[in-house]
Structures are given as C-alpha cells and as structure tokens.
Design a protein around this motif. Structure first.
Motif, PDB file in Angstrom:
ATOM      1  N   GLY A 154     -23.042  36.095   1.016  1.00 35.96           N
ATOM      2  CA  GLY A 154     -23.948  35.852   2.031  1.00 35.96           C
ATOM      3  C   GLY A 154     -23.355  36.737   3.372  1.00 35.96           C
ATOM      4  N   GLY A 155     -24.319  36.470   4.315  1.00 32.66           N
ATOM      5  CA  GLY A 155     -23.928  37.048   5.676  1.00 32.66           C
ATOM      6  C   GLY A 155     -24.735  37.391   6.474  1.00 32.66           C
ATOM      7  N   LEU A 156     -24.695  38.479   7.520  1.00 31.40           N
ATOM      8  CA  LEU A 156     -25.491  38.610   8.477  1.00 31.40           C
ATOM      9  C   LEU A 156     -26.087  40.079   8.431  1.00 31.40           C
ATOM     10  N   VAL A 157     -27.633  39.948   8.259  1.00 32.38           N
ATOM     11  CA  VAL A 157     -28.107  41.411   7.927  1.00 32.38           C
ATOM     12  C   VAL A 157     -29.274  41.519   8.814  1.00 32.38           C
ATOM     13  N   GLN A 158     -29.661  42.826   9.039  1.00 35.63           N
ATOM     14  CA  GLN A 158     -30.920  43.138  10.033  1.00 35.63           C
ATOM     15  C   GLN A 158     -32.113  43.052   9.247  1.00 35.63           C
ATOM     16  N   ALA A 159     -33.123  42.460   9.610  1.00 35.99           N
ATOM     17  CA  ALA A 159     -34.545  42.822   9.033  1.00 35.99           C
ATOM     18  C   ALA A 159     -34.700  44.336   8.358  1.00 35.99           C
ATOM     19  N   GLY A 160     -35.055  44.083   6.979  1.00 34.74           N
ATOM     20  CA  GLY A 160     -35.316  45.357   6.203  1.00 34.74           C
ATOM     21  C   GLY A 160     -34.153  45.773   5.366  1.00 34.74           C
ATOM     22  N   GLY A 161     -33.148  44.873   5.603  1.00 33.90           N
ATOM     23  CA  GLY A 161     -31.682  45.172   5.043  1.00 33.90           C
ATOM     24  C   GLY A 161     -31.560  44.548   3.668  1.00 33.90           C
ATOM     25  N   SER A 162     -30.457  44.468   3.111  1.00 34.79           N
ATOM     26  CA  SER A 162     -30.508  44.046   1.677  1.00 34.79           C
ATOM     27  C   SER A 162     -28.864  43.191   1.656  1.00 34.79           C
ATOM     28  N   LEU A 163     -29.013  42.146   0.688  1.00 32.70           N
ATOM     29  CA  LEU A 163     -27.758  41.604   0.142  1.00 32.70           C
ATOM     30  C   LEU A 163     -27.800  41.127  -1.374  1.00 32.70           C
ATOM     31  N   GLY A 189     -41.429  40.618  -5.696  1.00 35.45           N
ATOM     32  CA  GLY A 189     -41.160  42.158  -5.323  1.00 35.45           C
ATOM     33  C   GLY A 189     -40.150  42.401  -4.227  1.00 35.45           C
ATOM     34  N   ARG A 190     -39.457  41.372  -3.820  1.00 39.20           N
ATOM     35  CA  ARG A 190     -38.403  41.808  -2.841  1.00 39.20           C
ATOM     36  C   ARG A 190     -37.025  41.191  -3.403  1.00 39.20           C
ATOM     37  N   PHE A 191     -36.987  40.176  -3.931  1.00 38.14           N
ATOM     38  CA  PHE A 191     -35.643  39.560  -4.698  1.00 38.14           C
ATOM     39  C   PHE A 191     -35.829  39.645  -6.282  1.00 38.14           C
ATOM     40  N   SER A 251     -35.570  44.183   1.489  1.00 37.10           N
ATOM     41  CA  SER A 251     -36.791  44.105   2.418  1.00 37.10           C
ATOM     42  C   SER A 251     -36.702  42.709   2.935  1.00 37.10           C
ATOM     43  N   LEU A 252     -35.384  42.306   3.671  1.00 39.28           N
ATOM     44  CA  LEU A 252     -34.977  41.004   3.886  1.00 39.28           C
ATOM     45  C   LEU A 252     -35.957  40.682   5.240  1.00 39.28           C
TER      46      LEU A 252
END
Length: 117
Positions: A9-18, A65-67, A84-85
């Motif tokens: 887990g963590g902090l990510v900007q919108a559009g990013g991935s984890l 479609g994203r995960f 695409s978070l």
C-alpha cells in the motif's frame, strides 16, 4: 489457522498504479476462496476482487478493467495490480480467505491505499 500478511500500500496520485501482495502461511490447504476487500472511511467493507473456490475470478464493477488479481501458488501469495487509480479507491485493503471446509474466515491486518486527486 491461516495467517495473511499484506504489503504494497501507499500514497499515489490519481491515474497511478500500485501492486498489493498478500502472503499466506500456516494451513494453506484450508484456503478456498482468496482475495481482496477494502473499506473506505465511513463505509462498509466491500469486495474488490477474489479467486473463488473453483479458481474463477470475480471483480467489483467499480474496478473491472482497472484491477487484476493474480496468484503465485509456489509462493503462497496473491496479488492485486491496481491501475488507473481514482481517489474513490482510497481505503484500507484487506486480504481475505474463505476456508475450503466449514470454519471461520481469515483476514489480514490491512494495508492503506491513498489516492490523491
């Protein structure tokens, strides 16, 4: 008993991935369904993605479609690739196991995912 430990887990900007990982140990043979739930602040815990007992996959409509959920049986690990978070994906993500035979479900302690706008 099955022990589940999440990571990634963590902090990510919108559009990013984890990518989240869930490592299982203990009575691995008890694992039936295996997957991920999440809980946002003030909301109920909800299913995100899961391998069912017959190894099919189910996804929440909000993440289709994203995960992508995947597993490595040799490593006793299940993964959740999140692309695409969106800010609404923010929450604590929990690894979950429903046992193959009657008994209690198993939960990890959770890992925080925060998506900033």
């Amino acid at each position: 008993q099955v022990q589940l430990v999440e990571s990634g887990g963590g902090l990510v900007q919108a559009g990013g991935s984890l990518r989240l990982s869930c490592a299982a140990s203990g009575s691995i043979f008890r694992i039936g369904a295996w997957g991920w739930y999440r809980q946002a602040p003030g909301r109920q815990r909800e299913l995100v993605a899961i391998f069912t007992r017959d190894d099919t996959t189910n996804y929440s409509n909000s993440v289709k479609g994203r995960f992508t959920i995947s597993r490595d049986n040799a490593e006793n690990t299940v993964y959740l690739q999140m692309n695409s978070l969106k800010p609404e994906d923010t929450g604590v993500y929990y690894c979950y196991v429903h046992p193959r035979w009657p008994g209690s479900d198993y939960w990890g302690r959770g890992t925080q995912v925060t998506v900033s706008a």
